[in-house]
Write an enzyme that holds these catalytic residues in place. Sequence first.
Site, PDB file in Angstrom:
ATOM      1  N   LYS A 107       0.735  -1.459   0.077  1.00 26.32           N
ATOM      2  CA  LYS A 107      -0.062  -0.047   0.011  1.00 26.32           C
ATOM      3  C   LYS A 107       0.918   1.270   0.091  1.00 26.32           C
ATOM      4  O   LYS A 107       0.486   2.382  -0.519  1.00 26.32           O
ATOM      5  CB  LYS A 107      -0.829  -0.032   1.239  1.00 26.32           C
ATOM      6  CG  LYS A 107      -2.236  -0.947   1.367  1.00 26.32           C
ATOM      7  CD  LYS A 107      -2.895  -0.807   0.198  1.00 26.32           C
ATOM      8  CE  LYS A 107      -4.326  -1.699   0.277  1.00 26.32           C
ATOM      9  NZ  LYS A 107      -5.271  -1.521  -0.943  1.00 26.32           N
TER      10      LYS A 107
ATOM     11  N   GLU B 217     -10.152   5.788   3.095  1.00 22.70           N
ATOM     12  CA  GLU B 217     -10.745   4.581   3.605  1.00 22.70           C
ATOM     13  C   GLU B 217      -9.728   3.608   3.724  1.00 22.70           C
ATOM     14  O   GLU B 217      -8.818   3.278   3.362  1.00 22.70           O
ATOM     15  CB  GLU B 217     -11.930   4.312   2.538  1.00 22.70           C
ATOM     16  CG  GLU B 217     -11.520   3.302   1.344  1.00 22.70           C
ATOM     17  CD  GLU B 217     -10.455   3.705   0.624  1.00 22.70           C
ATOM     18  OE1 GLU B 217      -9.523   2.866   0.093  1.00 22.70           O
ATOM     19  OE2 GLU B 217     -10.442   4.992   0.442  1.00 22.70           O
TER      20      GLU B 217
ATOM     21  N   SER C 263       1.498  -9.674  -1.024  1.00 24.80           N
ATOM     22  CA  SER C 263       1.071  -8.357  -0.950  1.00 24.80           C
ATOM     23  C   SER C 263       1.466  -7.826   0.571  1.00 24.80           C
ATOM     24  O   SER C 263       1.555  -6.450   0.701  1.00 24.80           O
ATOM     25  CB  SER C 263      -0.114  -7.964  -1.301  1.00 24.80           C
ATOM     26  OG  SER C 263      -1.078  -8.741  -0.716  1.00 24.80           O
TER      27      SER C 263
END
Length: 396
Positions: A89, A111, A377
């Site tokens: 991210k 969010e 990830s």
Amino acid sequence: MTTHPDRYGFYGKFGGAYIPEMLYANVEFLQQHYQQIIDSESFRKEFEYLLKDYAGRETPLYFAARLSEKYGASIYLKREDLCHTGAHKVNNTIGQILLASRLGKKRIIAETGAGQHGVATATVCALKGLECIVYMGETDMKRQALNVARMEMLGAKVMPATSGSKTLKDATNEAIRDWINHPEDTYYLIGSVVGPHPYPDMVAQFQSVISREIRQQLKEKTGSELPDYVIACVGGGSNAAGAFYHFLEDEDVKLVAVEAAGNGIESGESAATTQLGRIGILHGSKSLVMQTADGQVVEPYSISAGLDYPGIGPLHAHLFDTGRGIFLNATDKEALDAAFELARLEGIIPALESAHAVAALKKIKLKKEDKVVVNLSGRGDKDMATYLKYLPKQNG
């Protein structure tokens, strides 16, 4: 298959910008200027510097010897779990915070589901000294309490979303409401390849560093840039978009997206959008959406807080629609089994989201000569409370 959408933000029949009038000026300005800003020398220089010296890139492409032996192919793990903040991210939040700063925005909203995007947003806001408000479903706040604490320690204000299933969809609704009420000074830092154009394209570009590195690293290790398979989990789909990006036009590379089947596709508790969804509008774009016959969004479910989203990014909807992507799914149990297997074979505890990608290894008929890249990830620290519930069963 091209990496960019058309001028209106469409990948085939999916994408666009379906937005309230109050946000039109903000989104139109982004559409007109984002690519010019991203392509500028000063932006690229600062972006690359922060990816390297702050986020810790490049991340390793690790040959998983014991996993390879078990599945009878050469399996490599792209270690996005080793990024600063614990997931992919941060690649996107670094890019968007630089964009927001150049647009003169001082207030950042976001969010989050699993909390990794929230943590990454709070991190870059602290880095740049900007106000940060993160919307998070009340259900997710309970099961991801560690990430809530991390966000608060970084100076962010975490706002609970208390409607619907109190998860990612509802957090996104609240963030959009906030943006509508504060269009002038606020930048909405979206965490996935969803939302109105240009967000899906921007996020994919920022995450494309993943596949750019995979090509270089695989060539160093094997002599060829091209794997046979690239596997990634998909909720909204940012890590998969990044892992697929520089292989989209290489048709010999099979792109495998793994959705969360929850308790089973037909159980009524699932988040496998491509299997259960149909064309609709969600959070500013046209894509595949889990919905009732009269268009009401169906509440998704997954054990992983980052995959229980009732839609999918328009790029992925296009990959599914055209057949360029192979879309599989994994149940909660399959993901848990894969997580414990990876931990015990390779000494790596994955995020529950990433475990869905690992679970796909059992679903593909692999050959000995196949080169497989699994995008890991995120790391499993945030999910330890969930893993602990299942640890006694795993230990027999």
